[in-house]
Design a protein around this motif. Sequence first.
Motif, short mmCIF file in Angstrom:
data_model
loop_
_atom_site.label_atom_id
_atom_site.label_comp_id
_atom_site.label_asym_id
_atom_site.label_seq_id
_atom_site.Cartn_x
_atom_site.Cartn_y
_atom_site.Cartn_z
N PHE A 1 -0.29 7.37 -9.70
CA PHE A 1 0.62 8.48 -9.37
C PHE A 1 2.00 8.15 -9.91
N ASN A 2 2.68 9.15 -10.42
CA ASN A 2 4.01 8.92 -10.98
C ASN A 2 5.04 8.90 -9.86
N SER A 3 6.28 8.58 -10.23
CA SER A 3 7.29 8.35 -9.19
C SER A 3 7.65 9.63 -8.44
N SER A 4 7.54 10.80 -9.11
CA SER A 4 7.83 12.05 -8.39
C SER A 4 6.73 12.37 -7.38
N ALA B 1 5.10 10.19 -5.78
CA ALA B 1 5.24 9.23 -4.68
C ALA B 1 5.99 9.86 -3.51
N LYS B 2 7.01 10.63 -3.85
CA LYS B 2 7.82 11.29 -2.81
C LYS B 2 6.93 12.22 -1.97
N TYR B 3 6.03 12.93 -2.64
CA TYR B 3 5.15 13.87 -1.91
C TYR B 3 4.06 13.13 -1.12
N LEU C 1 4.46 10.36 0.28
CA LEU C 1 5.15 9.94 1.50
C LEU C 1 5.28 11.12 2.48
N TYR D 1 3.88 11.43 6.30
CA TYR D 1 4.69 11.82 7.46
C TYR D 1 4.02 12.93 8.26
N GLU E 1 3.50 -0.66 0.95
CA GLU E 1 4.88 -0.18 1.11
C GLU E 1 4.91 1.15 1.86
N MET E 2 4.00 2.05 1.46
CA MET E 2 3.94 3.37 2.12
C MET E 2 3.61 3.18 3.61
N ARG F 1 4.20 0.63 5.49
CA ARG F 1 5.37 0.08 6.17
C ARG F 1 6.41 1.18 6.40
N MET F 2 6.60 2.03 5.38
CA MET F 2 7.63 3.06 5.48
C MET F 2 7.35 4.07 6.59
#
Lengths: 172, 128
Positions: free
Chosen positions: B68-71, B73-75, B77, B81, B112-113, B115-116
Amino acid sequence: MSNKVVLDYHGLIDFGTIQVLLRRVKDIFSIIDVDKSVKKKVFNIMVECLENILKHSNEVSFYDYDFDIVYPKISIIENGNKFIITTQNSLQNINKEKLTNSIDALNKLDKEQLKKYYENRIFNTQISEKGGAGLGLIDIVLKSENNIEYNIEQIDEKISLFKQTIIILKKK
Amino acid sequence: MNTLRIESTEISPKIVYDANKYHFEIIGESRPENVREFYDPVIEWMDNFINEINIEKELNFDFKLEYFNSSSAKYILDILYKLTEYNAKGLIITINWYYEDGDDDMLEAGQEMSRMVSFKFNYVIILD
């Protein structure tokens, strides 16, 4: 150490071109004998590099400058125990300082600090109109486990050429 | 509520949220041309689903991402949530994070996800 060229491209970068370049690299990676995880790392970093170029690709008009300056370059070289990704693209001088400050700041961080920086960024960022989350550069430094080496050459009062090199070591 | 089903392409993952079986999965590569256009309906579906949650059931979520690309990753996350919101309403959730043998970057991304969002994942290795 001899260089093996995985990719060497100079020309227009749009979403379609990116797919062609990625397919080409996937095809080459399917036949070379390198650890799968390293190939994946190189591929991932290549995607972030190309997407970064794409997001800034409309900043310079090809009516005003030569092909060499306007059109981006990307190459991937296999050299002994490493892969070397090199990119070149033009950018407006007004954006130069922001970019170099970002890279300089990232280059100073160790892995744990980079993860913290990434976490802070992903919590606070909004996806931009161009589809960016501002995470691409952090991802490149984290995944390559190396600094981004770069050089900026000013062309005139409006634009500069940004060149970067990312080294990805094969398995230690 | 209807099952959410999005077929995969070369640049976007397959997404199936089975609202009856309570089995959700995301499979493949995620680097869509327009990340907002791709993921906003997924988040919207998840926002609606929260009103219909049956806490007698248990939800299993499989993340089987190759890349997955960095953009994206935001989704991802944001999706996590939403799952924590479901969990806060009393729904028991199991998150399985798949990674290929040797793909430390994907394993670390999951850690990481996890943990976040302060939620424990199961890590499932995919052997060749």
